[in-house]
Each structure stands twice: as structure tokens, then as C-alpha cells.
Design a protein around this motif. Structure first.
Motif, PDB file in Angstrom:
ATOM      1  N   LEU A 152      20.059  -1.074  60.023  1.00  0.00           N
ATOM      2  CA  LEU A 152      18.605  -1.092  59.859  1.00  0.00           C
ATOM      3  C   LEU A 152      17.925  -1.196  61.221  1.00  0.00           C
ATOM      4  N   ARG A 184      18.878  -2.202  50.424  1.00  0.00           N
ATOM      5  CA  ARG A 184      17.709  -1.563  49.804  1.00  0.00           C
ATOM      6  C   ARG A 184      16.669  -1.194  50.864  1.00  0.00           C
ATOM      7  N   ARG A 185      16.520  -2.015  51.889  1.00  0.00           N
ATOM      8  CA  ARG A 185      15.577  -1.702  52.955  1.00  0.00           C
ATOM      9  C   ARG A 185      16.092  -0.563  53.833  1.00  0.00           C
ATOM     10  N   PRO A 207      14.613   2.707  51.792  1.00  0.00           N
ATOM     11  CA  PRO A 207      13.469   2.139  51.067  1.00  0.00           C
ATOM     12  C   PRO A 207      12.779   3.102  50.116  1.00  0.00           C
ATOM     13  N   LEU A 249      19.155  -6.039  52.174  1.00  0.00           N
ATOM     14  CA  LEU A 249      19.163  -5.251  53.406  1.00  0.00           C
ATOM     15  C   LEU A 249      19.521  -3.796  53.129  1.00  0.00           C
TER      16      LEU A 249
END
Length: 476
Positions: A146, A102-103, A106, A100
Motif C-alpha cells: 500500500l 481492502r485498502r 479500494p 489493509l
């Protein structure tokens, strides 16, 4: 190794070094066992309590939100008190948190570096195998951020609010999203009506969740017997009372406690005990936080993103009212790495003489963090156990769970630790209820340095002994 293979390598590392037994680490030796005890009680008796013996009259819990204990209860209900399964649950949270994060960043190389440094942090690795809420909270916060960063209308804002609700029921500190989310929406370059609609849609589910939890805890505190955790720590109301501390008390606490820990987590070659004992750790922490703060400021001015709005509010909410333990810094570790690298890059752009230093910083941190993790994996007990005696305690509990009758009752100091290791009904030895002795169930006593000598006087022939811990059968 290519970048696309790196996540698989990290996952393999986390699964290979599973250590499927309980630990009592120096960051916090007790709360992991308390959470497992609560999961055990939910799975076995349907009771939300940290009490370690299933009496008809029991203490109710009103301190920690129930989501994490409920997830542990689900695992225990399926496979029993199996530490391999519990550790796999925690590893799933750890790897999920990294994915998560990393997203969340991105397309940023610095974001990838921050996630990698977090993955190789010995403290993050340890807590990705330890049943406490730090790593699940990081996963929930990353999901909430996110969702917040992708919300562009009322429906998406409402969904982001639901993710914040999950974070709140994982750890109550996520209540700060009630302020961070609207702040983010108010700073968007949207029409006023759109911003206000997003704020309302986002805040509605989180406000309902906070009020519902407040109503539940208020009812429990006013009308129910309380378990030990709630009796000692309450439901969080005392945090507001802590705000009345004098500036001198705040400064003393920051100097002697809070500001000694960032150096340890960001530069894990520095042992925790060294950081606590040496004033140099305060100077190192201040320098690192100053660079990270500069990185946050430049990004806030540039984009006013969800993370930039949440981070300072979350830090203030956690560290201003109360004295912070070292582990309270762990949920902020990925973000501190991220802004530290950004700050170093911005300094390099403004001061050409330091440009080389800012370019080599990611690699230097990676070398430092990776070698620290290798040191931990080569000698894991250094972080897994606060003292050698706590490891002996674990071994006695594991032996008892494997060899004693399943209906046994054990009188043991730190009863929640014994329950977490053995899965046996446990009670503290100071005042054992008569109902236990009258039940006819096998009764054992753990004699250790923390047990009253009067209880252990005259006992001989223990059923097992480990270090300074000896387990005796005392009835029937």
C-alpha cells in the motif's frame, strides 16, 4: 446484509470462535509453540532464544527476525502466558490484514471478493488464531504494498521503505522488497531523475535493515552458543546453497510437494491429506495457477502496479531455493484469489462461451469457501491438531499450568509445546542437566509415546493422565 455491515460480521465471527488454547495444526505443529517460547523468554528473562529452560548459559537465536516474538513478549509481559490475550493479538493481525488488503484494492469489486474469500478461508481463519508469522506477514506485506503504490516522491518512497523494513523484521522473506520496490519505481511513467530518487529513498532503509540483521546473525553464528532452531536451520545462508540443485530435483519437489497445495487452499473442500496423496491435485493446481497467471499478466501489461511487481519475485524467492511446506502458500492466498478472479473475467471477455462461467465463479468460490469454514468451525480439531495425541498433549500441558507449583520443571518431549501450554520451565528428557535436579525445584516427567521407555520404567501413580500421556513427579 449490506456490504458496510460485512466487516463487522467477519470481526464478530473471528472473535466468537476464539478457541483460547494452543493448537498444533497439520500445516505446522511446532513453530507456533517455538514463537511463544521465544516470547516467553523475552518477557521473563530478556533473552532472544528458543531454549525452554532459563539456564545461565543459553543458546542465542539467529534464524527468525525478532519483531513477532517481541510482540508476543509484550502481551506475555502484560498479562502472563494467557492464551486469550495471545489469540486476541492474532485476531487483531488477521482483521488488520483484511482491512489493509481492502485498502490495497479500494475501488475494485474483484478486490472486495478476494478479501472476502480470504476472510472466509479456513486456513486464514486458523492462522488468524495461531501464533505464527503467516498472518502478521500478510498484514505487513499489504501495508508495504500500500505504501509502495502511493509513493510519488522521495519522502513517500522512504516511508514505503520503512514499511518494508517492518515486513522484513516480521519475516525475512520480505527481503525481496529490496528488488520489487525499485522495479516498481523504474516502471513508473516518471522522469528518470524522479524514478532514481524514489528507488534510492525506498531502498536505503531496507538495505540498512537487511545488513544490520545480517551483521547480527553473523556475530551470533560466529561467537555465541546457538539454540536448537538456529543450530538446525541456520540464518538463511543455506538457501543460496539450495540454488545449486539440479533441474530434476526442482521438478520432483514441485510435483511431489509445492504444486499439490494451491488446489487445497483455493478449493478448501479438498482436504490437505487428499491433495498430498492424489496426483489430480497437481492438475487442479496447475489449472488454477494458469488462470491466476493470466490474470496477473493482463494487469501487469495494463498498469504494472506494486502487487504485480512484487508477486512473481516473492513466489520465486520462496519456492525456487527451498522445498516449500503447505503453509508457505498462505501469505499468497489473497493475491491468488484476486488474480484468479481477474483471469477468469479476462477469459470470459475473450471467449464468450465461457462468459457465464466467469461471472458465476466468485459466487461459486464463496459458497465453497464459506461451507468449508463452517465445516471447520463445526469440527475445529480437524485443522487445529495434527493428530488426536497432540490434543491430549495440549490438555496435559494446560492441566500442569493450572495445578503444578509455578517453580516446577517438567521433562517433556517437544518441550516447546509443553512450555507454550503450561508456562512452566521445560526441558527435553533425553539428558536433563544436573543443575535442574540439584536446584531442589519440583521435577516432573511426561511419559508419552515419544519418551524413552527407560525413563518411564517403574513409574506409577501419575499426577494426571490424558490418553497416552502420563505426568509423574520424580523429585524431590
Amino acid at each position: 446484509m449490506s456490504a458496510r455491515h460485512l466487516p463487522w460480521a467477519v470481526a464478530a465471527l473471528y472473535l466468537l470462535f476464539l478457541f483460547p488454547t494452543p493448537e498444533f495444526p497439520g500445516y505446522n505443529a511446532d513453530d507456533g509453540a517455538w514463537f511463544v517460547s521465544m516470547g516467553w523468554n523475552l518477557a521473563q528473562y530478556g533473552r532472544y532464544t528458543s531454549d525452554t529452560f532459563p539456564l545461565a548459559e543459553y543458546g542465542h537465536h539467529a534464524a527468525w527476525p525478532p519483531l513477532f516474538a517481541g510482540l508476543l513478549a509484550g502481551a506475555i509481559k502484560l498479562v502472563g502466558l494467557n492464551w486469550m490475550a495471545l489469540k486476541l493479538v492474532m485476531v487483531a493481525f488477521g482483521l488488520g490484514a483484511l482491512a489493509l488488503l481492502r485498502r490495497l484494492w479500494p475501488e475494485e469489486r474483484i478486490g472486495a471478493w478476494a478479501v472476502l474469500l480470504t476472510a472466509l478461508s479456513p486456513a486464514f481463519f486458523l492462522y488468524s488464531h495461531h501464533p505464527m508469522t503467516e498472518v502478521p506477514y500478510i498484514a505487513a506485506v499489504a501495508a508495504a504494498l500500500l505504501g509502495l503504490s502511493r509513493a510519488e516522491n522521495g519522502r513517500m518512497a522512504f516511508l514505503a521503505g520503512l514499511l518494508a523494513v517492518l515486513a522484513f523484521f516480521t519475516r525475512g522473506y520480505a527481503a525481496i522488497f529490496l528488488f520489487a520496490g525499485p522495479l516498481y519505481f523504474l516502471l513508473r511513467p516518471w522522469p528518470v531523475r524522479q524514478r532514481l530518487a524514489a528507488c534510492l529513498a525506498y531502498a536505503a532503509p531496507l538495505l540498512v535493515a537487511i545488513l544490520a540483521w545480517k551483521g547480527y546473525t553473523g556475530h551470533v553464528l560466529a561467537s555465541q552458543p546457538l539454540d536448537w532452531i538456529t543450530t538446525r536451520f541456520g540464518s538463511g545462508v543455506q538457501v543460496l546453497n539450495d540454488l545449486t540443485r539440479s533441474p530434476r530435483e526442482y521438478a520432483q519437489r514441485l510435483y511431489w510437494h509445492d504444486l499439490r497445495y494451491p488446489a487445497h487452499f483455493l478449493l478448501p473442500w479438498i482436504p490437505l491429506e487428499w491433495a498430498r496423496e492424489h496426483d489430480l491435485s497437481v492438475l487442479l493446481s496447475l489449472a488454477l495457477l494458469a488462470i491466476a497467471g493470466f490474470g496477473w499478466l493482463t494487469l501487469f501489461r495494463r498498469r504494472r502496479g506494486a502487487v504485480e511487481c512484487w508477486l512473481p519475485l516473492a513466489l520465486a524467492f520462496l519456492f525456487v531455493p527451498r522445498a516449500g511446506a503447505a503453509r508457505y502458500w498462505l501469505p499468497f492466498l489473497p493475491f491468488l484469489f484476486y488474480y484468479l478472479l481477474h483471469g477468469a473475467r479476462e477469459i470470459g471477455r475473450r471467449l464468450p462461451r465461457l462468459a457465464t462461467l466467469s461471472r458465476v465463479l466468485p459466487g461459486a468460490l464463496l459458497l465453497l469457501v464459506a461451507t468449508s469454514l463452517a465445516w471447520h468451525l463445526a469440527a475445529p480439531d480437524r485443522l487445529r491438531f495434527v493428530t488426536p495425541e497432540s490434543k491430549d498433549y495440549r490438555d496435559v500441558a494446560l492441566w500442569a499450568g493450572a495445578h503444578l507449583p509455578p517453580d516446577s520443571v517438567v521433562l517433556a518431549p517437544a518441550a516447546q509445546r509443553f512450555l507454550a501450554g503450561s508456562g512452566l520451565a521445560t526441558w527435553t528428557p533425553d539428558a536433563p542437566p544436573a543443575a535442574i535436579r540439584a536446584s531442589g525445584r519440583p521435577l516432573y516427567l511426561l511419559c508419552s509415546p515419544d519418551t524413552s521407555t527407560d525413563l518411564c520404567a517403574g513409574l506409577s501413580n501419575p499426577v494426571t493422565r490424558q490418553g497416552n500421556h502420563a505426568l509423574y513427579r520424580i523429585s524431590p
